[in-house]
Structures are given as C-alpha cells and as structure tokens.
Design an enzyme around this catalytic site. Structure first.
Site, short mmCIF file in Angstrom:
data_model
loop_
_atom_site.label_atom_id
_atom_site.label_comp_id
_atom_site.label_asym_id
_atom_site.label_seq_id
_atom_site.Cartn_x
_atom_site.Cartn_y
_atom_site.Cartn_z
N HIS A 226 -7.55 0.78 -6.12
CA HIS A 226 -7.71 -0.01 -4.88
C HIS A 226 -8.44 -1.32 -5.25
O HIS A 226 -9.60 -1.53 -4.91
CB HIS A 226 -8.52 0.81 -3.87
CG HIS A 226 -8.49 0.28 -2.47
ND1 HIS A 226 -7.68 -0.77 -2.07
CD2 HIS A 226 -9.17 0.66 -1.35
CE1 HIS A 226 -7.88 -1.00 -0.79
NE2 HIS A 226 -8.77 -0.15 -0.32
N GLN B 29 -10.37 -3.78 -2.76
CA GLN B 29 -11.65 -3.20 -2.31
C GLN B 29 -12.75 -3.52 -3.33
O GLN B 29 -13.91 -3.79 -2.97
CB GLN B 29 -11.50 -1.68 -2.16
CG GLN B 29 -12.76 -0.96 -1.74
CD GLN B 29 -13.11 -1.17 -0.27
OE1 GLN B 29 -12.26 -1.02 0.59
NE2 GLN B 29 -14.35 -1.52 0.01
N ARG C 213 -13.95 -7.79 2.77
CA ARG C 213 -12.54 -7.57 2.44
C ARG C 213 -11.73 -8.83 2.78
O ARG C 213 -10.83 -9.21 2.04
CB ARG C 213 -11.97 -6.38 3.25
CG ARG C 213 -12.63 -5.03 3.02
CD ARG C 213 -12.48 -4.54 1.61
NE ARG C 213 -11.12 -4.56 1.14
CZ ARG C 213 -10.16 -3.69 1.49
NH1 ARG C 213 -10.42 -2.70 2.30
NH2 ARG C 213 -8.93 -3.79 1.00
N CYS D 123 -16.35 2.52 1.28
CA CYS D 123 -15.19 1.64 1.55
C CYS D 123 -14.72 1.74 2.99
O CYS D 123 -14.09 0.81 3.50
CB CYS D 123 -14.05 1.99 0.61
SG CYS D 123 -13.56 3.72 0.73
N ARG E 184 0.87 -1.18 0.00
CA ARG E 184 0.00 0.00 0.00
C ARG E 184 0.90 1.23 0.00
O ARG E 184 1.76 1.36 0.86
CB ARG E 184 -0.90 0.03 1.23
CG ARG E 184 -1.56 1.41 1.41
CD ARG E 184 -2.60 1.47 2.50
NE ARG E 184 -3.82 0.82 2.08
CZ ARG E 184 -5.00 0.98 2.68
NH1 ARG E 184 -5.11 1.80 3.71
NH2 ARG E 184 -6.07 0.35 2.24
N ASP F 117 -17.04 8.03 -0.86
CA ASP F 117 -15.73 7.87 -0.22
C ASP F 117 -15.37 9.22 0.40
O ASP F 117 -16.01 10.25 0.07
CB ASP F 117 -14.70 7.45 -1.29
CG ASP F 117 -13.30 7.20 -0.71
OD1 ASP F 117 -13.18 6.99 0.51
OD2 ASP F 117 -12.33 7.23 -1.50
N1 NVA Z 1 -9.75 7.35 -1.17
C1 NVA Z 1 -9.37 6.87 0.15
C2 NVA Z 1 -9.66 5.42 0.27
C3 NVA Z 1 -9.36 4.81 1.61
C4 NVA Z 1 -9.67 3.34 1.68
C5 NVA Z 1 -7.90 7.16 0.40
O1 NVA Z 1 -7.09 6.90 -0.48
O2 NVA Z 1 -7.56 7.66 1.47
N1 CP Z 2 -11.24 0.45 2.87
C1 CP Z 2 -9.95 0.37 3.25
O1 CP Z 2 -9.04 0.13 2.46
O2 CP Z 2 -9.74 0.55 4.57
P1 CP Z 2 -8.33 0.68 5.30
O3 CP Z 2 -7.73 2.00 4.88
O4 CP Z 2 -8.65 0.66 6.77
O5 CP Z 2 -7.46 -0.45 4.88
#
Ligand code: NVA
Ligand code: CP
Length: 330
Positions: free
Chosen positions: A135, A138, A317, A272, A108, A231
């Site tokens: 992502h 997800q 997930r 999400c 990540r 989101d």
């Molecule tokens: N768009 C958000 C998704 C988190 C799961 C981010 O990248 O912070």
């Molecule tokens: N939805 C998601 O990816 O959550 P986290 O950031 O907690 O992993």
C-alpha cells in the site's frame, strides 16, 4: 542531478530510492501548504485520470479524486461492479484501452501481479492504491506524518503491532528501511513478513542505517518506541472464517494503554484506518456478538487519546497522493 519521476509507475516503494521518496515528501509539504493557504494549483489542466477500485475505499478514493480535481484534471471512478475488467476483458486489454483514454490509472485490487500487469500494458503511469502485498501511497502519508511530529525520520523507533505480513506490515517495513527508521514487527511468528521481503528490507537497511527487528515479545517490541502503529486484524479479501484464529493470535498485540506505557512518553499512535476501536460499525458489532470483544486492534482509549495522530495521517493521504500524481504526470 535533479529528481525526475515523469512517466514512472508507483507500485511499491521498493522501486524508489530514498532520494526519490524524499523528493515526494517535500513536494507533499508544498502541496499541503498550498491547500492550507487556498493557493490554486491547477497544474495539470487538460489531463484525465481513471480510478479502478476492485475493493472498497474511503481515504484512497477521495484523496485521488480531490487531488485530481485540485490539479485541474478530469477524474473517472470505476467501482468493483461497473467495468468489464477481469470478467469480460483481460487486465492487459483493459490497460491498453484506458491508456489510450487517460493520462494516469489508479488501481486498488488483489494481487501485486495484477497492478504490475496493468502497468506493463498501460503506456501511462499506474499508481497502486493498495494490493494484498503493498500500500505505497499510504506509506508516503505515514512518513510525512512522522516527520511532521518529530522533525526527522532517521533513527525513529517504529513498532508495527499486529498482522505483520499484510500489505501494511510489508509496506511499513520497506518504507522504514528506505528512510532510515528502526523498524520492529511485533507480532506472532505465524504473522511475520515473508523471509524474502525481510531479506530485501535488511539489505536496504544496511545502506540507510535503519534496523529491522522481528519479535513476538510485546514488551521487547514496544519498549522505547517513538511510534506504535497497527492495522485491522483481517484484511479486505480474506475470508470471514479467519476471524476466530486471527483474534486468538492477535489479542495479545492489541494496542492498549499498557502497550503505550512501554513506549516513550512522547510516542505517537498511528493507524492507516479504518479501525475497529468500538462497536459502531456493522463488522465491529458482529464480531462483538460472535466473539465477545468490543475493541480489536486498538482500544478506544488509545484511538481517542492525545497520542493518536490518525486523522493527521488521513489528511496527509491527500497531499502525498497529489505529489505522486503531479510528479509522474507533469
Ligand atoms: N490491511 C488493510 C488495509 C486497509 C487500508 C486491508 O487490506 O484491508
Ligand atoms: N487507509 C486506507 O487506504 O483507507 P481506505 O481503505 O478508506 O482507502
């Protein structure tokens, strides 16, 4: 011909056919049934995986950890500060080291190019646990949740309200195109997905029967929806300074009871997570103090309503990530 994903990287759903995505969803259902019934499934005993997180996480990290342990594997977690990657060791060198020690690598981080580079050098499957662009794990959880609720994916009217050019907006557009859902980005024009990705999604949609619509008109974008998804307005890695303009741009696209009333009576609300639906977080409280809003991308009412399936999504997930690990390492 049977589907075989052994050894394949999982970087974006653009790299997967609808049949391969179908295979992963069906496998996820099998793993969910096994987990629910307490049937052991340590199919990957003796293997080890490493989880590299350059951004924070609850769901993705815990799903990879529990999935790995359920499959009988050893799991190492490296947080943003505890590896040499990027600071003292290049991505390519890190990939070649970890590829010698582990059977699979989750990453990540920031750009999609980084996870791609890791994959190019690792020699073992690399799984994208979120980048600024995509992502994909997800997406499998979201598709599984929709299918569980409606019994089908094809023809579902899916509306994404909010920042449609972030990792979720991009990924959901691709996921819907691949699996034949009618995708609508309901967002200010400034936050529409990039033209080249829209063109790719439209091309895929031609083959699957999906449709791709971009609109800044809330009424048009949400009327008749089966799913309304949102989101957070400012994603990880974006500067604090964007909050003010983002709030102004996205306030009209907040998912609230008026927006849900435009959708079908049977519509579900998805997110999400994590979500700013109240002020019970430090960021939520800080934004309330600075900008006077106590709920952001969704109201607390919608988040807590019967239409909300956000915790089913979160549980999925685990089952879907387990399917990805198993399919690529078995
Ligand atoms: N768009 C958000 C998704 C988190 C799961 C981010 O990248 O912070
Ligand atoms: N939805 C998601 O990816 O959550 P986290 O950031 O907690 O992993």
């Amino acid at each position: 011909m049977g589907i075989n994903l052994r050894g394949k990287h999982f970087l974006t759903l653009l790299d997967f056919t609808p049949q391969e995505i179908r295979y992963l969803l069906d496998l996820s259902k099998d793993f969910k049934a096994m987990k629910r019934s307490g049937t052991p499934h340590k199919y990957l005993e003796g293997k080890n995986i490493v989880l590299l997180f350059e951004k924070t996480s609850t769901r993705t990290r815990c799903s990879f950890e529990v999935a790995g342990m359920d499959l009988g594997m050893g799991v190492t977690y490296l947080d943003p500060g505890s590896s040499q990657m990027g600071k003292k060791e290049s991505i390519a060198d890190t990939a070649r080291v970890l590829g010698r020690l582990y059977d699979g690598i989750e990453y990540r981080g920031y750009s999609q190019d980084l996870v791609k580079e890791l994959a190019d050098f690792a020699g073992v499957p690399v799984w994208n646990g979120l980048t600024d662009q995509f992502h994909p794990t997800q997406m499998l959880a979201d598709l599984l949740t929709i299918e569980e609720k409606f019994g089908t994916l094809k023809g579902i009217n899916f509306t994404y309200a909010g920042d449609a050019r972030n990792n979720l907006g991009n990924s959901l557009m691709v996921a819907c195109a691949k699996m034949g859902l009618n995708f609508t980005a309901c967002s200010p024009k400034e936050l529409f997905p990039a033209d080249d990705l829209v063109a790719k999604a439209k091309k895929i949609a031609e083959e699957t029967g999906a449709t791709i619509t971009l609109t800044d008109d809330v009424k048009k974008g949400t009327t008749g929806a089966d799913v309304i998804y949102t989101d957070i307005w400012v994603s990880m890695g974006e500067p604090e300074s964007v909050w003010e303009t983002r709030i102004k741009l996205l306030k009209p696209y907040q998912v609230n009871s008026q927006m849900m009333a435009n959708a079908k009576d049977t519509a579900i609300f998805m997110h999400c997570l994590p979500s700013f639906h109240d002020t019970k977080t430090t960021v939520g409280a800080d934004i309330a103090k600075k900008f006077g809003i106590t709920e952001m991308e969704t109201t607390d009412e919608v988040f807590e309503s019967k239409q909300s399936v956000v915790f089913d999504e979160a549980e999925n997930r685990l089952h879907t990530i387990k399917a990805v690990i198993y399919a690529t390492l078995k």
